[in-house]
Design a protein around this motif. Structure first.
Motif, PDB file in Angstrom:
ATOM      1  N   THR A  11      27.673 -54.625  19.416  1.00  0.00           N
ATOM      2  CA  THR A  11      29.051 -54.440  19.218  1.00  0.00           C
ATOM      3  C   THR A  11      29.480 -56.393  20.357  1.00  0.00           C
ATOM      4  O   THR A  11      27.947 -57.053  20.410  1.00  0.00           O
ATOM      5  N   GLY A  12      30.415 -56.368  20.420  1.00  0.00           N
ATOM      6  CA  GLY A  12      30.362 -57.803  21.150  1.00  0.00           C
ATOM      7  C   GLY A  12      29.772 -57.673  22.799  1.00  0.00           C
ATOM      8  O   GLY A  12      29.204 -59.141  22.935  1.00  0.00           O
ATOM      9  N   VAL A  13      28.899 -56.961  22.762  1.00  0.00           N
ATOM     10  CA  VAL A  13      27.958 -57.077  24.213  1.00  0.00           C
ATOM     11  C   VAL A  13      26.820 -57.421  23.918  1.00  0.00           C
ATOM     12  O   VAL A  13      25.874 -57.916  24.725  1.00  0.00           O
ATOM     13  N   VAL A  14      25.658 -57.125  22.851  1.00  0.00           N
ATOM     14  CA  VAL A  14      25.104 -57.597  23.112  1.00  0.00           C
ATOM     15  C   VAL A  14      24.789 -59.463  22.484  1.00  0.00           C
ATOM     16  O   VAL A  14      24.740 -59.860  21.473  1.00  0.00           O
ATOM     17  N   ARG A  15      25.095 -60.176  23.100  1.00  0.00           N
ATOM     18  CA  ARG A  15      24.664 -61.573  23.311  1.00  0.00           C
ATOM     19  C   ARG A  15      23.592 -61.645  24.106  1.00  0.00           C
ATOM     20  O   ARG A  15      23.364 -61.770  25.659  1.00  0.00           O
ATOM     21  N   GLU A  16      23.959 -63.332  24.122  1.00  0.00           N
ATOM     22  CA  GLU A  16      22.522 -64.139  24.716  1.00  0.00           C
ATOM     23  C   GLU A  16      22.776 -64.389  26.771  1.00  0.00           C
ATOM     24  O   GLU A  16      24.338 -64.097  26.719  1.00  0.00           O
ATOM     25  N   GLY A  17      21.690 -63.732  27.400  1.00  0.00           N
ATOM     26  CA  GLY A  17      21.920 -63.839  28.426  1.00  0.00           C
ATOM     27  C   GLY A  17      22.414 -62.624  29.027  1.00  0.00           C
ATOM     28  O   GLY A  17      22.581 -62.584  30.452  1.00  0.00           O
ATOM     29  N   LEU A  18      23.126 -61.013  28.625  1.00  0.00           N
ATOM     30  CA  LEU A  18      23.628 -60.122  29.198  1.00  0.00           C
ATOM     31  C   LEU A  18      22.802 -58.982  29.390  1.00  0.00           C
ATOM     32  O   LEU A  18      23.219 -57.769  30.037  1.00  0.00           O
ATOM     33  N   PHE A  19      21.464 -59.445  28.458  1.00  0.00           N
ATOM     34  CA  PHE A  19      20.878 -57.840  28.696  1.00  0.00           C
ATOM     35  C   PHE A  19      20.013 -58.570  29.274  1.00  0.00           C
ATOM     36  O   PHE A  19      18.636 -59.808  28.990  1.00  0.00           O
ATOM     37  N   SER A  20      18.684 -58.028  30.280  1.00  0.00           N
ATOM     38  CA  SER A  20      17.551 -58.041  30.642  1.00  0.00           C
ATOM     39  C   SER A  20      16.188 -58.581  29.746  1.00  0.00           C
ATOM     40  O   SER A  20      17.175 -58.212  28.985  1.00  0.00           O
ATOM     41  N   ALA A  21      15.040 -59.454  30.013  1.00  0.00           N
ATOM     42  CA  ALA A  21      14.260 -59.542  29.006  1.00  0.00           C
ATOM     43  C   ALA A  21      13.906 -57.640  28.249  1.00  0.00           C
ATOM     44  O   ALA A  21      13.561 -58.470  27.134  1.00  0.00           O
ATOM     45  N   GLU A  22      13.448 -57.112  29.453  1.00  0.00           N
ATOM     46  CA  GLU A  22      13.362 -55.449  28.904  1.00  0.00           C
ATOM     47  C   GLU A  22      14.655 -54.798  27.965  1.00  0.00           C
ATOM     48  O   GLU A  22      14.416 -54.874  26.661  1.00  0.00           O
ATOM     49  N   LEU A  23      14.926 -55.669  28.620  1.00  0.00           N
ATOM     50  CA  LEU A  23      16.378 -54.556  27.859  1.00  0.00           C
ATOM     51  C   LEU A  23      16.515 -55.626  26.155  1.00  0.00           C
ATOM     52  O   LEU A  23      16.457 -54.602  24.976  1.00  0.00           O
ATOM     53  N   ALA A  24      16.433 -56.287  26.837  1.00  0.00           N
ATOM     54  CA  ALA A  24      16.059 -57.819  25.112  1.00  0.00           C
ATOM     55  C   ALA A  24      15.348 -56.881  24.059  1.00  0.00           C
ATOM     56  O   ALA A  24      15.324 -56.963  22.629  1.00  0.00           O
ATOM     57  N   ALA A  25      14.062 -56.869  24.610  1.00  0.00           N
ATOM     58  CA  ALA A  25      12.958 -56.495  23.816  1.00  0.00           C
ATOM     59  C   ALA A  25      13.429 -54.824  22.819  1.00  0.00           C
ATOM     60  O   ALA A  25      12.810 -54.646  21.894  1.00  0.00           O
ATOM     61  N   ALA A  26      13.497 -54.662  24.055  1.00  0.00           N
ATOM     62  CA  ALA A  26      13.633 -53.271  23.100  1.00  0.00           C
ATOM     63  C   ALA A  26      15.183 -52.577  22.734  1.00  0.00           C
ATOM     64  O   ALA A  26      15.002 -52.150  21.656  1.00  0.00           O
ATOM     65  N   VAL A  27      16.522 -53.728  22.297  1.00  0.00           N
ATOM     66  CA  VAL A  27      16.989 -53.738  21.539  1.00  0.00           C
ATOM     67  C   VAL A  27      16.673 -54.361  20.311  1.00  0.00           C
ATOM     68  O   VAL A  27      16.764 -53.868  19.426  1.00  0.00           O
ATOM     69  N   THR A  28      15.814 -55.060  20.339  1.00  0.00           N
ATOM     70  CA  THR A  28      15.232 -55.688  19.036  1.00  0.00           C
ATOM     71  C   THR A  28      14.090 -55.074  18.833  1.00  0.00           C
ATOM     72  O   THR A  28      14.191 -54.950  17.240  1.00  0.00           O
TER      73      THR A  28
END
Length: 175
Positions: A11-28
């Motif tokens: 969504t417009g939410v998943v952008r650089e810097g808006l998620f912690s490293a752990e959450l970004a890894a989970a999304v990917t």
């Protein structure tokens, strides 16, 4: 640690810097898991599975439900991946938490997963944080009683209502 994810697919939410490293890894990881499983979209169960693998704070929160509950839940998610999930393969998850039309706005994500990601960021903002944490997403997954992640949690013996309430209490102590 700041996330360097540049993915705008959820969504417009998943952008650089808006998620912690752990959450970004989970999304990917959820996207990769969905592709590997042959699913059209990453759903909330994909998110829950990779979140449990990527974020120790999420496992600790789930273990608040009882010693070893995170291991039991992760085991159930693995079973879903190797067989139980075939029933859902190729279907669109729609928990009713938002209109199915959002799927057009968030290609590659089920409507419930997109809503959970947006909700995680909104939850983080509400507590004054700049980045969403894994526990923010876990709270959103536990709250949506009709999403696949909540169904999997309940089948593994997790009380999703109590988990969401516990996470709300914990979030008052986070920055």
């Amino acid at each position: 640690m700041q996330s360097r994810i540049g993915d705008k697919g959820a969504t417009g939410v998943v952008r650089e810097g808006l998620f912690s490293a752990e959450l970004a890894a989970a999304v990917t990881g959820a996207r990769r898991r969905a592709v590997r499983d042959g699913d059209r979209q990453a759903d909330t169960a994909h998110l829950l599975h990779t979140l449990m693998e990527a974020d120790p704070a999420v496992c600790r929160a789930v273990d608040g439900q009882g010693e070893g509950q995170s291991v039991r839940l992760l085991g159930y998610l693995v079973q879903r991946t190797i067989g139980y999930g075939l029933r859902w393969s190729g279907t669109v998850e729609d928990s009713g938490s938002l209109p199915v039309l959002l799927a057009c706005r968030a290609p590659g994500w089920s409507p419930a997963a997109a809503a959970a990601l947006e909700g995680a960021f909104a939850r983080a903002r509400a507590r004054g944080a700049d980045r969403a944490e894994g526990t923010d997403l876990l709270a959103m997954l536990a709250r949506d009683r009709r999403c696949r992640a909540a169904e999997v949690m309940r089948r593994a013996g997790t009380d999703t209502g109590l988990l969401a309430a516990d996470l709300d209490l914990m979030s008052r102590d986070l920055p």
